[in-house]
Design a protein around this motif. Structure first.
Motif, PDB file in Angstrom:
ATOM      1  N   VAL A  83       0.843  -1.195   0.000  1.00  0.00           N
ATOM      2  CA  VAL A  83       0.000   0.000   0.000  1.00  0.00           C
ATOM      3  C   VAL A  83       0.880   1.249   0.000  1.00  0.00           C
ATOM      4  O   VAL A  83       0.647   2.182  -0.782  1.00  0.00           O
ATOM      5  N   ILE A  84       1.884   1.269   0.854  1.00  0.00           N
ATOM      6  CA  ILE A  84       2.804   2.410   0.914  1.00  0.00           C
ATOM      7  C   ILE A  84       3.522   2.567  -0.427  1.00  0.00           C
ATOM      8  O   ILE A  84       3.625   3.670  -0.960  1.00  0.00           O
ATOM      9  N   ASN A  85       3.989   1.461  -0.986  1.00  0.00           N
ATOM     10  CA  ASN A  85       4.691   1.502  -2.261  1.00  0.00           C
ATOM     11  C   ASN A  85       3.801   2.043  -3.368  1.00  0.00           C
ATOM     12  O   ASN A  85       4.237   2.854  -4.190  1.00  0.00           O
ATOM     13  N   ARG A  86       2.546   1.632  -3.395  1.00  0.00           N
ATOM     14  CA  ARG A  86       1.623   2.115  -4.442  1.00  0.00           C
ATOM     15  C   ARG A  86       1.366   3.609  -4.304  1.00  0.00           C
ATOM     16  O   ARG A  86       1.256   4.318  -5.310  1.00  0.00           O
ATOM     17  N   ILE A  87       1.246   4.093  -3.078  1.00  0.00           N
ATOM     18  CA  ILE A  87       1.036   5.531  -2.858  1.00  0.00           C
ATOM     19  C   ILE A  87       2.264   6.306  -3.313  1.00  0.00           C
ATOM     20  O   ILE A  87       2.154   7.285  -4.060  1.00  0.00           O
ATOM     21  N   ILE A  88       3.434   5.870  -2.887  1.00  0.00           N
ATOM     22  CA  ILE A  88       4.674   6.564  -3.235  1.00  0.00           C
ATOM     23  C   ILE A  88       4.885   6.601  -4.742  1.00  0.00           C
ATOM     24  O   ILE A  88       5.331   7.612  -5.295  1.00  0.00           O
ATOM     25  N   ASN A  89       4.546   5.519  -5.412  1.00  0.00           N
ATOM     26  CA  ASN A  89       4.757   5.438  -6.860  1.00  0.00           C
ATOM     27  C   ASN A  89       3.566   5.926  -7.676  1.00  0.00           C
ATOM     28  O   ASN A  89       3.548   5.779  -8.899  1.00  0.00           O
ATOM     29  N   GLY A  90       2.573   6.517  -7.011  1.00  0.00           N
ATOM     30  CA  GLY A  90       1.459   7.134  -7.712  1.00  0.00           C
ATOM     31  C   GLY A  90       0.469   6.175  -8.331  1.00  0.00           C
ATOM     32  O   GLY A  90      -0.278   6.546  -9.225  1.00  0.00           O
ATOM     33  N   ARG A  91       0.459   4.937  -7.862  1.00  0.00           N
ATOM     34  CA  ARG A  91      -0.469   3.958  -8.428  1.00  0.00           C
ATOM     35  C   ARG A  91      -1.772   3.868  -7.643  1.00  0.00           C
ATOM     36  O   ARG A  91      -2.709   3.214  -8.093  1.00  0.00           O
ATOM     37  N   THR A  92      -1.818   4.504  -6.490  1.00  0.00           N
ATOM     38  CA  THR A  92      -3.060   4.566  -5.723  1.00  0.00           C
ATOM     39  C   THR A  92      -3.102   5.884  -4.973  1.00  0.00           C
ATOM     40  O   THR A  92      -2.072   6.532  -4.769  1.00  0.00           O
ATOM     41  N   SER A  93      -4.276   6.286  -4.584  1.00  0.00           N
ATOM     42  CA  SER A  93      -4.470   7.570  -3.910  1.00  0.00           C
ATOM     43  C   SER A  93      -4.454   7.403  -2.395  1.00  0.00           C
ATOM     44  O   SER A  93      -4.696   6.324  -1.865  1.00  0.00           O
ATOM     45  N   VAL A  94      -4.205   8.509  -1.724  1.00  0.00           N
ATOM     46  CA  VAL A  94      -4.305   8.548  -0.267  1.00  0.00           C
ATOM     47  C   VAL A  94      -5.783   8.644   0.091  1.00  0.00           C
ATOM     48  O   VAL A  94      -6.462   9.577  -0.323  1.00  0.00           O
ATOM     49  N   THR A  95      -6.274   7.655   0.816  1.00  0.00           N
ATOM     50  CA  THR A  95      -7.665   7.654   1.261  1.00  0.00           C
ATOM     51  C   THR A  95      -7.779   8.441   2.566  1.00  0.00           C
ATOM     52  O   THR A  95      -6.767   8.776   3.195  1.00  0.00           O
ATOM     53  N   ALA A  96      -9.005   8.691   2.977  1.00  0.00           N
ATOM     54  CA  ALA A  96      -9.225   9.385   4.245  1.00  0.00           C
ATOM     55  C   ALA A  96      -8.632   8.581   5.409  1.00  0.00           C
ATOM     56  O   ALA A  96      -7.986   9.143   6.304  1.00  0.00           O
ATOM     57  N   GLU A  97      -8.818   7.270   5.383  1.00  0.00           N
ATOM     58  CA  GLU A  97      -8.273   6.432   6.453  1.00  0.00           C
ATOM     59  C   GLU A  97      -6.749   6.481   6.471  1.00  0.00           C
ATOM     60  O   GLU A  97      -6.125   6.607   7.531  1.00  0.00           O
ATOM     61  N   MET A  98      -6.139   6.410   5.303  1.00  0.00           N
ATOM     62  CA  MET A  98      -4.678   6.479   5.236  1.00  0.00           C
ATOM     63  C   MET A  98      -4.193   7.855   5.653  1.00  0.00           C
ATOM     64  O   MET A  98      -3.150   7.975   6.301  1.00  0.00           O
ATOM     65  N   ALA A  99      -4.928   8.892   5.308  1.00  0.00           N
ATOM     66  CA  ALA A  99      -4.559  10.246   5.716  1.00  0.00           C
ATOM     67  C   ALA A  99      -4.516  10.357   7.240  1.00  0.00           C
ATOM     68  O   ALA A  99      -3.612  10.994   7.793  1.00  0.00           O
ATOM     69  N   ILE A 100      -5.455   9.727   7.902  1.00  0.00           N
ATOM     70  CA  ILE A 100      -5.468   9.742   9.366  1.00  0.00           C
ATOM     71  C   ILE A 100      -4.248   9.004   9.915  1.00  0.00           C
ATOM     72  O   ILE A 100      -3.585   9.481  10.846  1.00  0.00           O
TER      73      ILE A 100
END
Length: 74
Positions: free
Chosen positions: A18-35
């Motif tokens: 999940v962290i890798n996908r966010i860092i590499n722009g393959r997934t978005s930061v969700t509200a839960e992940m933002a928290i």
């Protein structure tokens, strides 16, 4: 700050993928992940959601401009 993706994932309780996908722009930061990120980095969830929104707007703008050149050549 010297923090690996694995260390961050372990710290906030998520899969490293999940962290890798966010860092590499393959997934978005969700509200839960933002928290979770806000707790880990002593920021606000709004900071992470605003950052994601900025990325989304940039991507949308470049997409529109790209196709505008195709649709409306000058």
């Amino acid at each position: 700050m010297d923090l690996s993706q694995k260390q961050l994932a372990d710290h906030i309780g998520c899969d490293i993928k999940v962290i890798n996908r966010i860092i590499n722009g393959r997934t978005s930061v969700t509200a839960e992940m933002a928290i979770k990120l806000s707790a880990a980095f002593n920021t606000t969830a709004e900071f992470w959601l605003n950052a994601q929104q900025a990325v989304d707007l940039y991507q949308a703008m470049t997409h529109v401009i790209k196709f505008q050149k195709i649709w409306c050549p000058q």
